[in-house]
Design a protein around this motif. Structure first.
Motif, mmCIF file in Angstrom:
data_model
loop_
_atom_site.group_PDB
_atom_site.id
_atom_site.type_symbol
_atom_site.label_atom_id
_atom_site.label_comp_id
_atom_site.label_asym_id
_atom_site.label_seq_id
_atom_site.Cartn_x
_atom_site.Cartn_y
_atom_site.Cartn_z
ATOM 1 N N GLY A 1 0.785 -1.237 0.000
ATOM 2 C CA GLY A 1 0.000 0.000 0.000
ATOM 3 C C GLY A 1 0.804 1.267 0.000
ATOM 4 N N GLY A 2 2.122 1.164 -0.142
ATOM 5 C CA GLY A 2 2.950 2.354 -0.181
ATOM 6 C C GLY A 2 2.620 3.233 -1.377
ATOM 7 N N VAL A 3 2.568 4.537 -1.162
ATOM 8 C CA VAL A 3 2.258 5.495 -2.223
ATOM 9 C C VAL A 3 3.414 6.483 -2.330
ATOM 10 C CG1 VAL A 3 0.668 7.266 -3.051
ATOM 11 C CG2 VAL A 3 -0.216 5.276 -1.804
ATOM 12 N N PRO A 4 4.124 6.491 -3.447
ATOM 13 C CA PRO A 4 5.256 7.422 -3.583
ATOM 14 C C PRO A 4 4.795 8.858 -3.696
ATOM 15 C CG PRO A 4 4.871 6.269 -5.644
ATOM 16 C CD PRO A 4 3.961 5.635 -4.629
ATOM 17 N N ARG A 5 5.688 9.768 -3.335
ATOM 18 C CA ARG A 5 5.363 11.196 -3.384
ATOM 19 C C ARG A 5 5.299 11.717 -4.812
ATOM 20 N NH1 ARG A 5 7.733 13.447 1.895
ATOM 21 N NH2 ARG A 5 8.268 11.541 3.045
ATOM 22 N N THR A 6 6.080 11.101 -5.706
ATOM 23 C CA THR A 6 6.117 11.520 -7.109
ATOM 24 C C THR A 6 5.973 10.273 -7.982
ATOM 25 O OG1 THR A 6 8.518 11.298 -7.379
ATOM 26 C CG2 THR A 6 7.702 13.377 -6.464
ATOM 27 N N ASP A 7 6.202 10.428 -9.272
ATOM 28 C CA ASP A 7 6.089 9.283 -10.170
ATOM 29 C C ASP A 7 7.293 8.351 -10.064
ATOM 30 O OD1 ASP A 7 7.816 11.120 -11.268
ATOM 31 O OD2 ASP A 7 7.133 10.843 -13.325
ATOM 32 N N VAL A 8 8.312 8.766 -9.321
ATOM 33 C CA VAL A 8 9.483 7.922 -9.059
ATOM 34 C C VAL A 8 9.548 7.622 -7.570
ATOM 35 C CG1 VAL A 8 12.009 7.814 -9.116
ATOM 36 C CG2 VAL A 8 10.772 8.844 -11.024
ATOM 37 N N VAL A 9 9.719 6.354 -7.219
ATOM 38 C CA VAL A 9 9.881 5.970 -5.816
ATOM 39 C C VAL A 9 11.297 6.330 -5.385
ATOM 40 C CG1 VAL A 9 9.825 4.070 -4.159
ATOM 41 C CG2 VAL A 9 8.244 4.076 -6.105
ATOM 42 N N VAL A 10 11.428 6.885 -4.184
ATOM 43 C CA VAL A 10 12.746 7.239 -3.655
ATOM 44 C C VAL A 10 13.015 6.405 -2.404
ATOM 45 C CG1 VAL A 10 14.239 9.064 -2.768
ATOM 46 C CG2 VAL A 10 12.580 9.572 -4.572
ATOM 47 N N GLN A 11 14.028 5.565 -2.502
ATOM 48 C CA GLN A 11 14.426 4.703 -1.377
ATOM 49 C C GLN A 11 15.619 5.322 -0.664
ATOM 50 O OE1 GLN A 11 15.099 0.227 -1.687
ATOM 51 N NE2 GLN A 11 17.207 0.971 -1.651
ATOM 52 N N GLU A 12 15.554 5.327 0.651
ATOM 53 C CA GLU A 12 16.681 5.755 1.475
ATOM 54 C C GLU A 12 17.404 4.519 1.998
ATOM 55 O OE1 GLU A 12 17.537 8.152 5.707
ATOM 56 O OE2 GLU A 12 15.513 8.063 4.859
ATOM 57 N N CYS A 13 18.714 4.462 1.809
ATOM 58 C CA CYS A 13 19.524 3.386 2.362
ATOM 59 C C CYS A 13 20.844 3.987 2.817
ATOM 60 C CB CYS A 13 19.740 2.262 1.352
ATOM 61 S SG CYS A 13 20.573 2.770 -0.167
ATOM 62 N N ASP A 14 21.728 3.176 3.355
ATOM 63 C CA ASP A 14 22.979 3.721 3.889
ATOM 64 C C ASP A 14 23.860 4.332 2.806
ATOM 65 O OD1 ASP A 14 22.259 3.111 6.434
ATOM 66 O OD2 ASP A 14 23.628 1.420 6.682
ATOM 67 N N ALA A 15 23.628 3.965 1.545
ATOM 68 C CA ALA A 15 24.389 4.555 0.442
ATOM 69 C C ALA A 15 23.800 5.877 -0.020
ATOM 70 C CB ALA A 15 24.459 3.577 -0.728
ATOM 71 N N GLY A 16 22.643 6.271 0.527
ATOM 72 C CA GLY A 16 21.991 7.516 0.135
ATOM 73 C C GLY A 16 20.619 7.277 -0.433
ATOM 74 N N LEU A 17 20.165 8.154 -1.292
ATOM 75 C CA LEU A 17 18.853 8.054 -1.915
ATOM 76 C C LEU A 17 18.981 7.362 -3.269
ATOM 77 C CD1 LEU A 17 17.319 11.582 -1.185
ATOM 78 C CD2 LEU A 17 17.140 9.479 0.178
ATOM 79 N N VAL A 18 18.103 6.390 -3.504
ATOM 80 C CA VAL A 18 18.097 5.638 -4.755
ATOM 81 C C VAL A 18 16.728 5.804 -5.401
ATOM 82 C CG1 VAL A 18 18.347 3.368 -5.834
ATOM 83 C CG2 VAL A 18 19.743 3.963 -3.834
ATOM 84 N N ARG A 19 16.721 6.263 -6.649
ATOM 85 C CA ARG A 19 15.465 6.421 -7.386
ATOM 86 C C ARG A 19 15.076 5.112 -8.062
ATOM 87 N NH1 ARG A 19 16.385 10.329 -11.731
ATOM 88 N NH2 ARG A 19 18.572 9.706 -11.529
ATOM 89 N N ILE A 20 13.778 4.806 -8.032
ATOM 90 C CA ILE A 20 13.249 3.587 -8.643
ATOM 91 C C ILE A 20 12.051 3.973 -9.496
ATOM 92 C CG2 ILE A 20 12.326 1.273 -8.201
ATOM 93 C CD1 ILE A 20 13.538 1.679 -5.289
ATOM 94 N N ARG A 21 12.068 3.568 -10.756
ATOM 95 C CA ARG A 21 10.956 3.891 -11.641
ATOM 96 C C ARG A 21 10.184 2.638 -12.009
ATOM 97 N NH1 ARG A 21 13.965 5.469 -17.410
ATOM 98 N NH2 ARG A 21 14.489 3.330 -18.028
ATOM 99 N N ARG A 22 8.909 2.839 -12.326
ATOM 100 C CA ARG A 22 8.036 1.755 -12.767
ATOM 101 C C ARG A 22 7.829 1.897 -14.266
ATOM 102 N NH1 ARG A 22 3.362 2.779 -8.391
ATOM 103 N NH2 ARG A 22 4.154 4.904 -8.627
ATOM 104 N N ASP A 23 8.128 0.815 -15.001
ATOM 105 C CA ASP A 23 8.079 0.903 -16.449
ATOM 106 C C ASP A 23 7.771 -0.453 -17.046
ATOM 107 O OD1 ASP A 23 8.379 1.841 -19.066
ATOM 108 O OD2 ASP A 23 10.522 1.400 -19.076
ATOM 109 N N ALA A 24 6.679 -0.544 -17.792
ATOM 110 C CA ALA A 24 6.311 -1.759 -18.529
ATOM 111 C C ALA A 24 6.238 -2.984 -17.621
ATOM 112 C CB ALA A 24 7.305 -2.005 -19.671
ATOM 113 N N GLY A 25 5.658 -2.791 -16.439
ATOM 114 C CA GLY A 25 5.488 -3.908 -15.521
ATOM 115 C C GLY A 25 6.743 -4.298 -14.771
#
Length: 278
Positions: free
Chosen positions: A89-113
């Motif tokens: 049920g997580g809802v991203p703030r924008t069209d790209v999901v932003v994950q926080e980890c010890d390496a910093g922020l990682v962008r994740i996009r949804r594309d073609a399933g």
């Protein structure tokens, strides 16, 4: 305490043919010792714990553990954790999901399933010293001239990589893990369309001597490989890699260079959903 739990399969559309990941949701009440103990017990290459973000731009935070240590970043846990977070049920703030980890922020996009993460910058790159190449040659049981290219491509786990000439050479490898101790080694070779078919451009294997095992499908390794191969003109800006063949898996990794960003993605499916008591 009981926590929502999922076990997902990453880099595959068909369950049981990718790389499994254990994901514990809403794990803010767990300490690092318990997280590490559960990761050791689950005995998967990685186990992740989803937490509230601390960075204002992040949608969630993740901690990533192997059976014996915590990692600042890893690829298939990034995709699998994002899949589990969205499915819960997580809802991203924008069209790209932003994950926080010890390496910093990682962008994740949804594309073609599929989900795809933006490859983080390399922490170490450059040529491989002759003594390390020699260890790799001995550890893989190959001739020195079988290595066409070698490069450090460390984006967190510590990867060093070598390129061989053919897919058959890669699939025939039987590594001597003690000889490779202290290295996290990726091996890649191009597919020959006439021999191997048109379904992929590269075959990849990942050897993890610290765990005496081969990783089925590895996002961080493929991210580092993509940055190296595309940057060096050894691969096109968009390609598909296969990994896990030697283990009976069929991992499919989609790579695309878009401007300054290298995207690494694949399909992810849930195999187990329920709760875990920790």
């Amino acid at each position: 305490m009981r926590f929502a739990f999922r076990q997902v399969d990453v880099f595959t559309e068909q369950p049981l043919l990718g790389n499994p990941l254990a994901v514990v949701h809403d794990a803010g009440e767990l300490d690092a010792t318990t997280m590490q103990s559960f990761a050791n017990w689950s005995n998967l290459s990685e186990t992740t714990f989803l937490l509230r973000p601390t960075h204002p731009e992040a949608d969630y935070r993740v901690r990533i553990f192997t059976p014996d240590r915590e990692l600042p970043f890893a690829g298939h846990p990034t995709l699998g954790s994002c899949h589990a977070w969205l499915q819960a049920g997580g809802v991203p703030r924008t069209d790209v999901v932003v994950q926080e980890c010890d390496a910093g922020l990682v962008r994740i996009r949804r594309d073609a399933g599929r989900l795809a993460f933006a490859a983080p910058p390399l922490l170490r790159s450059g040529p491989v010293a002759s003594d390390v190449r020699g260890r790799i040659v001995r550890g893989l049981g190959i001739q020195a001239d079988a290595i066409l290219h070698a490069q450090w491509i460390d984006n967190g786990p510590g990867w060093v990589a070598v390129m061989l000439a053919t897919r058959a050479e890669v699939l025939a490898l039987e590594p001597d893990y003690p000889a490779l101790s202290g290295l996290e080694l990726g091996v890649v070779a191009p597919w020959d369309r006439e021999i191997d078919g048109p379904d992929a451009a590269f075959e990849v294997r990942a050897f993890v001597p610290s765990m005496q095992r081969e990783d089925p499908v590895t996002g961080s390794l493929n991210a580092g490989l993509a940055q190296w191969l595309i940057g060096a003109g050894l691969a096109p800006s968009r390609y598909v890699a296969r990994q896990g063949t030697a283990l009976g898996r069929r991992g499919v990794i989609h790579v695309e260079r878009d401007g300054e960003t290298t995207w690494v993605g694949g399909a992810t499916v849930t195999c187990v959903a329920g709760s875990v008591t920790l």
